[in-house]
Design a protein around this motif. Structure first.
Motif, PDB file in Angstrom:
ATOM      1  N   PRO A 110       0.824  -1.219   0.000  1.00  0.00           N
ATOM      2  CA  PRO A 110       0.000   0.000   0.000  1.00  0.00           C
ATOM      3  C   PRO A 110       0.860   1.273   0.000  1.00  0.00           C
ATOM      4  CG  PRO A 110       0.059  -0.956   2.186  1.00  0.00           C
ATOM      5  CD  PRO A 110       0.818  -1.899   1.294  1.00  0.00           C
ATOM      6  N   ALA A 111       1.331   1.648  -1.164  1.00  0.00           N
ATOM      7  CA  ALA A 111       2.306   2.728  -1.278  1.00  0.00           C
ATOM      8  C   ALA A 111       1.694   4.105  -1.541  1.00  0.00           C
ATOM      9  CB  ALA A 111       3.294   2.402  -2.403  1.00  0.00           C
ATOM     10  N   TYR A 112       0.430   4.166  -1.939  1.00  0.00           N
ATOM     11  CA  TYR A 112      -0.133   5.431  -2.414  1.00  0.00           C
ATOM     12  C   TYR A 112      -1.192   5.989  -1.471  1.00  0.00           C
ATOM     13  CZ  TYR A 112       2.163   3.793  -6.603  1.00  0.00           C
ATOM     14  OH  TYR A 112       3.102   3.335  -7.480  1.00  0.00           O
ATOM     15  N   THR A 113      -1.076   7.269  -1.176  1.00  0.00           N
ATOM     16  CA  THR A 113      -2.090   7.955  -0.378  1.00  0.00           C
ATOM     17  C   THR A 113      -3.341   8.123  -1.227  1.00  0.00           C
ATOM     18  OG1 THR A 113      -1.409  10.132  -1.136  1.00  0.00           O
ATOM     19  CG2 THR A 113      -0.346   9.273   0.884  1.00  0.00           C
ATOM     20  N   MET A 114      -4.436   8.449  -0.591  1.00  0.00           N
ATOM     21  CA  MET A 114      -5.688   8.626  -1.321  1.00  0.00           C
ATOM     22  C   MET A 114      -5.561   9.725  -2.375  1.00  0.00           C
ATOM     23  SD  MET A 114      -9.541   9.507  -0.109  1.00  0.00           S
ATOM     24  CE  MET A 114     -10.182   7.858   0.006  1.00  0.00           C
ATOM     25  N   GLY A 115      -4.944  10.832  -2.029  1.00  0.00           N
ATOM     26  CA  GLY A 115      -4.798  11.932  -2.983  1.00  0.00           C
ATOM     27  C   GLY A 115      -3.977  11.523  -4.192  1.00  0.00           C
ATOM     28  N   ARG A 116      -2.874  10.854  -3.961  1.00  0.00           N
ATOM     29  CA  ARG A 116      -2.016  10.409  -5.067  1.00  0.00           C
ATOM     30  C   ARG A 116      -2.720   9.327  -5.885  1.00  0.00           C
ATOM     31  NH1 ARG A 116       0.692  11.124  -9.138  1.00  0.00           N
ATOM     32  NH2 ARG A 116       2.538   9.870  -9.511  1.00  0.00           N
ATOM     33  N   ARG A 133     -13.554   6.225  -2.501  1.00  0.00           N
ATOM     34  CA  ARG A 133     -14.342   5.833  -1.325  1.00  0.00           C
ATOM     35  C   ARG A 133     -15.514   4.954  -1.744  1.00  0.00           C
ATOM     36  NH1 ARG A 133     -14.032  11.310  -0.405  1.00  0.00           N
ATOM     37  NH2 ARG A 133     -12.342  11.882   0.984  1.00  0.00           N
ATOM     38  N   ARG A 134     -16.147   5.300  -2.860  1.00  0.00           N
ATOM     39  CA  ARG A 134     -17.298   4.531  -3.349  1.00  0.00           C
ATOM     40  C   ARG A 134     -16.870   3.127  -3.783  1.00  0.00           C
ATOM     41  NH1 ARG A 134     -19.533   8.115  -7.721  1.00  0.00           N
ATOM     42  NH2 ARG A 134     -20.950   6.392  -8.073  1.00  0.00           N
ATOM     43  N   LEU A 135     -15.653   2.975  -4.310  1.00  0.00           N
ATOM     44  CA  LEU A 135     -15.151   1.642  -4.663  1.00  0.00           C
ATOM     45  C   LEU A 135     -14.964   0.794  -3.409  1.00  0.00           C
ATOM     46  CD1 LEU A 135     -12.498   2.442  -7.422  1.00  0.00           C
ATOM     47  CD2 LEU A 135     -14.882   1.723  -7.712  1.00  0.00           C
ATOM     48  N   ASP A 136     -14.558   1.440  -2.325  1.00  0.00           N
ATOM     49  CA  ASP A 136     -14.423   0.755  -1.038  1.00  0.00           C
ATOM     50  C   ASP A 136     -15.810   0.321  -0.556  1.00  0.00           C
ATOM     51  OD1 ASP A 136     -13.559  -0.198   1.434  1.00  0.00           O
ATOM     52  OD2 ASP A 136     -13.008   1.759   2.213  1.00  0.00           O
ATOM     53  N   GLU A 137     -16.795   1.214  -0.639  1.00  0.00           N
ATOM     54  CA  GLU A 137     -18.158   0.897  -0.216  1.00  0.00           C
ATOM     55  C   GLU A 137     -18.756  -0.235  -1.058  1.00  0.00           C
ATOM     56  OE1 GLU A 137     -20.224   4.620  -0.542  1.00  0.00           O
ATOM     57  OE2 GLU A 137     -19.024   5.540   1.041  1.00  0.00           O
ATOM     58  N   ALA A 138     -18.393  -0.288  -2.352  1.00  0.00           N
ATOM     59  CA  ALA A 138     -18.892  -1.328  -3.253  1.00  0.00           C
ATOM     60  C   ALA A 138     -18.097  -2.623  -3.107  1.00  0.00           C
ATOM     61  CB  ALA A 138     -18.840  -0.835  -4.695  1.00  0.00           C
ATOM     62  N   LYS A 139     -17.118  -2.633  -2.217  1.00  0.00           N
ATOM     63  CA  LYS A 139     -16.295  -3.801  -1.893  1.00  0.00           C
ATOM     64  C   LYS A 139     -15.400  -4.260  -3.050  1.00  0.00           C
ATOM     65  CE  LYS A 139     -18.962  -5.163   1.991  1.00  0.00           C
ATOM     66  NZ  LYS A 139     -18.921  -3.869   2.566  1.00  0.00           N
ATOM     67  N   LEU A 140     -15.063  -3.341  -3.978  1.00  0.00           N
ATOM     68  CA  LEU A 140     -14.113  -3.686  -5.026  1.00  0.00           C
ATOM     69  C   LEU A 140     -12.702  -3.651  -4.471  1.00  0.00           C
ATOM     70  CD1 LEU A 140     -13.451  -4.382  -7.946  1.00  0.00           C
ATOM     71  CD2 LEU A 140     -13.338  -1.926  -8.414  1.00  0.00           C
ATOM     72  N   ILE A 141     -12.393  -2.620  -3.718  1.00  0.00           N
ATOM     73  CA  ILE A 141     -11.080  -2.508  -3.095  1.00  0.00           C
ATOM     74  C   ILE A 141     -11.249  -2.135  -1.628  1.00  0.00           C
ATOM     75  CG2 ILE A 141      -9.779  -1.957  -5.189  1.00  0.00           C
ATOM     76  CD1 ILE A 141      -9.981   0.961  -4.535  1.00  0.00           C
ATOM     77  N   ALA A 142     -10.397  -2.681  -0.807  1.00  0.00           N
ATOM     78  CA  ALA A 142     -10.398  -2.358   0.618  1.00  0.00           C
ATOM     79  C   ALA A 142      -9.008  -1.823   0.941  1.00  0.00           C
ATOM     80  CB  ALA A 142     -10.717  -3.584   1.462  1.00  0.00           C
ATOM     81  N   PRO A 143      -8.841  -0.502   0.911  1.00  0.00           N
ATOM     82  CA  PRO A 143      -7.508   0.054   1.134  1.00  0.00           C
ATOM     83  C   PRO A 143      -6.992  -0.247   2.539  1.00  0.00           C
ATOM     84  CG  PRO A 143      -9.154   1.790   1.141  1.00  0.00           C
ATOM     85  CD  PRO A 143      -9.855   0.528   0.751  1.00  0.00           C
ATOM     86  N   PHE A 144      -5.670  -0.355   2.611  1.00  0.00           N
ATOM     87  CA  PHE A 144      -4.993  -0.499   3.891  1.00  0.00           C
ATOM     88  C   PHE A 144      -5.216   0.791   4.680  1.00  0.00           C
ATOM     89  CE2 PHE A 144      -1.175   0.315   6.439  1.00  0.00           C
ATOM     90  CZ  PHE A 144      -1.132  -0.838   7.207  1.00  0.00           C
ATOM     91  N   ARG A 145      -5.329   0.689   5.981  1.00  0.00           N
ATOM     92  CA  ARG A 145      -5.459   1.884   6.823  1.00  0.00           C
ATOM     93  C   ARG A 145      -4.178   2.063   7.621  1.00  0.00           C
ATOM     94  NH1 ARG A 145     -10.292   5.045   6.768  1.00  0.00           N
ATOM     95  NH2 ARG A 145     -11.784   3.811   5.599  1.00  0.00           N
ATOM     96  N   SER A 146      -3.615   3.257   7.540  1.00  0.00           N
ATOM     97  CA  SER A 146      -2.419   3.563   8.323  1.00  0.00           C
ATOM     98  C   SER A 146      -2.793   3.654   9.795  1.00  0.00           C
ATOM     99  CB  SER A 146      -1.806   4.880   7.843  1.00  0.00           C
ATOM    100  OG  SER A 146      -2.652   5.963   8.208  1.00  0.00           O
ATOM    101  N   ALA A 147      -1.795   3.786  10.655  1.00  0.00           N
ATOM    102  CA  ALA A 147      -2.051   3.912  12.094  1.00  0.00           C
ATOM    103  C   ALA A 147      -2.955   5.101  12.386  1.00  0.00           C
ATOM    104  CB  ALA A 147      -0.732   4.036  12.847  1.00  0.00           C
ATOM    105  N   GLY A 148      -2.865   6.136  11.568  1.00  0.00           N
ATOM    106  CA  GLY A 148      -3.705   7.319  11.738  1.00  0.00           C
ATOM    107  C   GLY A 148      -5.055   7.213  11.060  1.00  0.00           C
ATOM    108  N   GLY A 149      -5.340   6.068  10.416  1.00  0.00           N
ATOM    109  CA  GLY A 149      -6.628   5.849   9.774  1.00  0.00           C
ATOM    110  C   GLY A 149      -6.693   6.302   8.318  1.00  0.00           C
ATOM    111  N   HIS A 150      -5.570   6.732   7.761  1.00  0.00           N
ATOM    112  CA  HIS A 150      -5.557   7.192   6.373  1.00  0.00           C
ATOM    113  C   HIS A 150      -5.537   6.004   5.416  1.00  0.00           C
ATOM    114  CE1 HIS A 150      -4.890  11.300   7.693  1.00  0.00           C
ATOM    115  NE2 HIS A 150      -4.014  10.809   8.554  1.00  0.00           N
ATOM    116  N   ARG A 151      -6.274   6.146   4.325  1.00  0.00           N
ATOM    117  CA  ARG A 151      -6.313   5.087   3.315  1.00  0.00           C
ATOM    118  C   ARG A 151      -5.012   5.065   2.519  1.00  0.00           C
ATOM    119  NH1 ARG A 151     -11.601   7.199   3.373  1.00  0.00           N
ATOM    120  NH2 ARG A 151     -13.222   5.619   3.501  1.00  0.00           N
ATOM    121  N   ARG A 152      -4.512   3.852   2.251  1.00  0.00           N
ATOM    122  CA  ARG A 152      -3.320   3.654   1.420  1.00  0.00           C
ATOM    123  C   ARG A 152      -3.659   2.589   0.385  1.00  0.00           C
ATOM    124  NH1 ARG A 152       1.019   7.013   2.399  1.00  0.00           N
ATOM    125  NH2 ARG A 152       2.298   5.356   1.552  1.00  0.00           N
TER     126      ARG A 152
END
Length: 106
Positions: A14-20, A33-52
């Protein structure tokens, strides 16, 4: 600490931030975010809760964006991609089993 070569070559790292990731995909952060809700991708969450996101996840997101751009509903696009990937995995597994049977018959 510098990332190891294994991380750089790993499609699932998980190398990329949400913005990148949004920039690379050519879509909005909301689309991701909608792809996550549709269960296509489940991004890794950093310790701070940021999607990667990983490169593999970005490829899925690009496929979904292309389908949506062509008029396919987001939920349908996600389901199609999931089914295509499941089929490809089943075919790969079948090829491996066939190779194993051929090797055993020799």
């Amino acid at each position: 600490m510098a990332p190891s070569d294994d991380m750089l070559d790993d499609d699932d790292y998980p190398a990329y931030t949400m913005g990148r990731a949004a920039e690379i995909v050519g879509a909005s952060q909301d689309f991701l975010r909608r792809l996550d809700e549709a269960k296509l991708i489940a991004p890794f969450r950093s310790a701070g809760g940021h999607r990667r996101y990983s490169r593999y996840q970005l490829r899925l997101a690009v496929r979904a964006r292309e389908m949506v751009d062509q008029g396919t509903a987001l939920d349908a696009a996600c389901r199609i991609i999931i089914l295509e990937d499941q089929l490809e995995e089943a075919l790969r597994h079948n090829r491996e089993l066939q190779k194993g049977q051929e090797a055993g018959a020799v």
